[in-house]
Design a protein around this motif. Structure first.
Motif, PDB file in Angstrom:
ATOM      1  N   ARG A 217       0.846  -1.192   0.000  1.00 42.75           N
ATOM      2  CA  ARG A 217       0.000   0.000   0.000  1.00 42.75           C
ATOM      3  C   ARG A 217       0.885   1.248   0.000  1.00 42.75           C
ATOM      4  O   ARG A 217       2.052   1.186   0.399  1.00 42.75           O
ATOM      5  CB  ARG A 217      -0.925   0.005   1.218  1.00 42.75           C
ATOM      6  CG  ARG A 217      -1.961  -1.116   1.204  1.00 42.75           C
ATOM      7  CD  ARG A 217      -3.157  -0.765   2.053  1.00 42.75           C
ATOM      8  NE  ARG A 217      -4.179  -1.798   2.051  1.00 42.75           N
ATOM      9  CZ  ARG A 217      -5.454  -1.597   2.370  1.00 42.75           C
ATOM     10  NH1 ARG A 217      -5.855  -0.388   2.722  1.00 42.75           N
ATOM     11  NH2 ARG A 217      -6.322  -2.575   2.347  1.00 42.75           N
ATOM     12  N   GLU A 515     -13.316   1.330   1.319  1.00 43.85           N
ATOM     13  CA  GLU A 515     -12.866   1.575   2.684  1.00 43.85           C
ATOM     14  C   GLU A 515     -12.437   3.024   2.884  1.00 43.85           C
ATOM     15  O   GLU A 515     -12.472   3.543   3.999  1.00 43.85           O
ATOM     16  CB  GLU A 515     -11.660   0.680   3.006  1.00 43.85           C
ATOM     17  CG  GLU A 515     -11.915  -0.811   2.884  1.00 43.85           C
ATOM     18  CD  GLU A 515     -10.615  -1.600   3.021  1.00 43.85           C
ATOM     19  OE1 GLU A 515      -9.566  -0.973   3.314  1.00 43.85           O
ATOM     20  OE2 GLU A 515     -10.645  -2.829   2.842  1.00 43.85           O
ATOM     21  N   TRP A 589      -9.013  -3.522  -2.568  1.00 45.92           N
ATOM     22  CA  TRP A 589      -9.498  -2.507  -1.628  1.00 45.92           C
ATOM     23  C   TRP A 589      -9.596  -1.127  -2.278  1.00 45.92           C
ATOM     24  O   TRP A 589     -10.238  -0.222  -1.734  1.00 45.92           O
ATOM     25  CB  TRP A 589      -8.543  -2.404  -0.430  1.00 45.92           C
ATOM     26  CG  TRP A 589      -7.113  -2.145  -0.828  1.00 45.92           C
ATOM     27  CD1 TRP A 589      -6.160  -3.072  -1.087  1.00 45.92           C
ATOM     28  CD2 TRP A 589      -6.494  -0.869  -1.026  1.00 45.92           C
ATOM     29  NE1 TRP A 589      -4.973  -2.461  -1.445  1.00 45.92           N
ATOM     30  CE2 TRP A 589      -5.162  -1.114  -1.417  1.00 45.92           C
ATOM     31  CE3 TRP A 589      -6.932   0.453  -0.922  1.00 45.92           C
ATOM     32  CZ2 TRP A 589      -4.250  -0.091  -1.695  1.00 45.92           C
ATOM     33  CZ3 TRP A 589      -6.036   1.472  -1.208  1.00 45.92           C
ATOM     34  CH2 TRP A 589      -4.714   1.195  -1.576  1.00 45.92           C
TER      35      TRP A 589
END
Length: 681
Positions: A217, A515, A589
């Motif tokens: 990430r 998210e 995500w």
């Protein structure tokens, strides 16, 4: 025959002109009728002029002080930095006064015609009636100007003619360059340049000190890949972006970053000065039988809108004589982009951050708002128009429009809130802000779900764009006020946190909200970056994130506030500004960079009960097709009254929405494909 001979002769001559601003001369390379035999209303026939503008910048001039590394570029005997830019001019052939609108090209390609006129010109070379789409800009009498301003454009397909800039070089300068990239499927060899772009290549071929890192990430710690396990590979084609091979192969779900020392950075800001000075020239100089424009405007989409933002941020909208070079500008889907990275050392204009990619690239930073606001972290109070006034204190008039997608992927809320996301900041008096709710970055046309989890949004925000282009022209030339700003705000509870959005968004649609949205960190590139554009820390240090907000959804999942498009006022389903990536592409995500989602309502109450859809069915909302068409007509009339839709676009609105209604009613909901959403090509 005589006319053709004259045009041929004109195409061969070089026209010298008295220097105005920094344009030394114009060389005409081609002059020909545009769309021969076609006339466009009162504007009549059009012509195309393709030429080269030659520039000379004085590095000592105050107006050029903001151009990073200009003083390091080679100079002529008179101490000036020289460069040139190709341009294309489309204008009424009869020599009538017209408003000139400059389209900031996107990665070398003309953008305005595709979104406003509905057709991008073949090979980026407008010549035929087909290249004019429905002729909107021609029918309304605009002259259109396009020129080269950026260098990092990948080699084009055969026959294409992108507008690519060759900037001056800051010779002998070296510095570290970072290149972040991902892959959607396992591959052994990957390109490390930005989207459809180029990058700076290593100063030392096959640089043994170059570093490749990987992380899951953006905020994760980088893990170094052993130098012995990867290798530089030659470009796929001459002049193309460099590539790299990894012994075990590149894999989805991983952010890769390649850093090394490069040399001789381009003076990228010269491209912005070239736009400035070309506009100043056309503003003041009758050109080839036509008078000066009655008005000068700028238009930019996405990256190109952020170019306008950067020009304003750096005062490059004011020429060397202290005058505004355009009276108004339309920045379309720029997100938070008023300070994008188009004027710094080793700038790569193609790169920009979204939720997943390139958070460490210098693209967005305080100030974001057009009226002064305070950053509680730094204690600074500023606006990005602080340097944009001319010598008489005037500012250009601005229209800034984002879609729902920019609130998720480009920090759009920051242009109208404080950096902590706690208070609204109203736009300056010379600015109007619009949020096209339920729309995505561009009008969707994808007939498949891949590489996302949902079909893309079907809403058409290009129609209100057309109305706003005319409104900007009237605002700047006639003083007629444009539609009032309309965008999600904290005060009216149409702007909220992602956590709140997720709690409100209706369940049972087959969509799970993301998210998070894009929350970019404050970046520290070192002490010289803010004032000199020179990064001493690559990658930069990351500080606290800017707080960004998203629109509040209604009971159907459609965004509240802002400009409620016809598709949201008379909905056929739920349009979101986000679309999750398919797991097989990695980063499940994260959201798509540019796309929203669309989920139609159930056709009948019986189908709704079976599927568990919480939203009323089409049958319940519109008992008959005529009822739906009436709802669309009423919504369109409200938009016309608000100045956000033109009467001439009523039929297109009715036809497009009625066609989608018919296709949804004929579609088997068991078929999860997306092709039915669009009329046959």
């Amino acid at each position: 025959m005589l006319i053709k001979r004259k045009l041929a002769l004109l195409a061969m001559v070089s026209v010298s002109v008295t220097a105005l601003a920094a344009v030394e001369r114009i060389e005409i390379k081609e002059r020909a009728p545009f769309a021969p035999g076609v006339t466009y209303g009162e504007a009549g026939a059009y012509e195309k002029i393709r030429g080269i503008a030659y520039f000379a910048l004085d590095p000592k001039a105050a107006a050029n002080a903001a151009i990073v590394d200009l003083k390091r570029a080679p100079r002529d005997a008179r101490g000036r930095v020289l460069f040139s830019s190709e341009f294309i001019l489309l204008r009424p052939a009869g020599g009538l006064p017209s408003s000139l609108i400059y389209d900031v090209n996107n990665r070398g390609g003309i953008a305005m015609l595709g979104q406003i006129n509905g057709r991008s010109p073949a090979n980026n070379d407008p010549a035929t009636a087909a290249d004019a789409g429905d002729g909107f800009l021609m029918r309304h009498g605009f002259s259109m100007l396009f020129s080269a301003w950026t260098w990092d454009v990948a080699p084009p397909a055969p026959g294409a003619r992108p507008l690519v800039f060759a900037p001056p070089l800051a010779q002998g300068v070296k510095g570290r360059v970072q290149n972040e990239f991902t892959v959607n499927a396992p591959v052994d060899i990957a390109t490390y340049a930005g989207m459809r772009g180029l990058t700076y290549e290593p100063a030392t071929p096959n640089d043994p000190h170059a570093q490749l890192t990987m992380r899951a990430r953006p905020g994760d710690k980088r893990r170094l890949v052993p130098r012995s396990s990867w290798h530089f590979v030659a470009p796929e084609q001459a002049g193309g972006p460099g590539r790299v091979r990894l012994d075990d192969g590149f894999k989805p779900d991983t952010i890769y970053e390649l850093t090394y020392v490069a040399k001789d950075p381009y003076v990228t800001g010269a491209g912005l000065a070239g736009i400035r000075d070309l506009l100043a020239y056309f503003r003041d100089k009758p050109f080839e039988g036509a008078p000066v424009p009655k008005n000068v405007l700028m238009f930019g989409i996405s990256q190109s809108g952020r170019v306008i933002g950067r020009m304003l941020h750096d005062g490059l909208n004011v020429d060397e004589s202290g005058q505004l070079v355009f009276s108004g500008a339309y920045l379309h889907v720029p997100g938070a982009g008023g300070s994008a990275g188009f004027n710094s050392r080793f700038a790569q204009p193609t790169r920009h951050p979204s939720m997943l990619e390139e958070h460490d690239y210098p693209a967005d930073a305080f100030p974001f708002t057009t009226a002064p606001s305070r950053d509680p972290v730094s204690g600074q109070t500023a606006s990005y128009l602080d340097h944009a006034r001319d010598k008489q204190g005037r500012l250009p008039k601005l229209i800034i429009a984002n879609t729902s997608t920019e609130f998720w992927n480009r920090g759009a809320s920051l242009i109208a809130t404080t950096p902590d996301g706690m208070q609204d900041v109203a736009p300056a008096d010379n600015v109007r802000i619009y949020g096209f709710m339920g729309a995505q970055h561009y009008v969707g046309r994808s007939r498949t779900r891949a590489p996302f989890t949902a079909c893309v949004s079907t809403s058409d925000h290009y129609l209100p764009m057309r109305a706003l282009v005319l409104a900007l022209d009237d605002w700047t030339s006639k003083g007629k006020q444009p539609p009032a700003s309309a965008y999600p705000q904290l005060a009216d509870r149409t702007l909220t946190t992602v956590a709140d959005y997720r709690a409100i968004f209706p369940a049972g649609l087959g969509l799970t909200p993301p998210e998070q949205n894009l929350r970019e960190p404050r970046l520290d590139f070192g002490r010289r970056f803010a004032k000199q554009g020179i990064a001493d820390k690559v990658p930069p240090d990351s500080g606290d994130e800017y707080e960004t907000r998203v629109p509040v959804p209604d009971a159907d999942g459609n965004d509240k506030g802002g400009v409620r498009l016809v598709e949201v006022q008379a909905p056929l389903g739920t349009h979101t500004g986000w679309n999750l990536r398919a797991p097989e592409t990695g980063f499940a995500w994260a959201t798509s960079r540019f796309d929203g989602s669309f989920v139609p309502f159930a056709r009948t109450e019986a189908e709704r009960a079976v599927s568990g859809d919480p939203r009323p069915s089409l049958e319940a909302r519109y008992p008959t097709r005529d009822d739906f068409v009436a709802a669309v007509r009423a919504a369109a009339q409200r938009q016309i009254a608000a100045g956000l839709l033109l009467p001439e676009d009523m039929d297109r609105t009715l036809t497009g929405n009625a066609g989608l209604y018919d296709r949804i009613m004929q579609h088997d909901p068991a078929d999860k494909g997306c092709a039915y959403l669009y009329a046959a090509p």
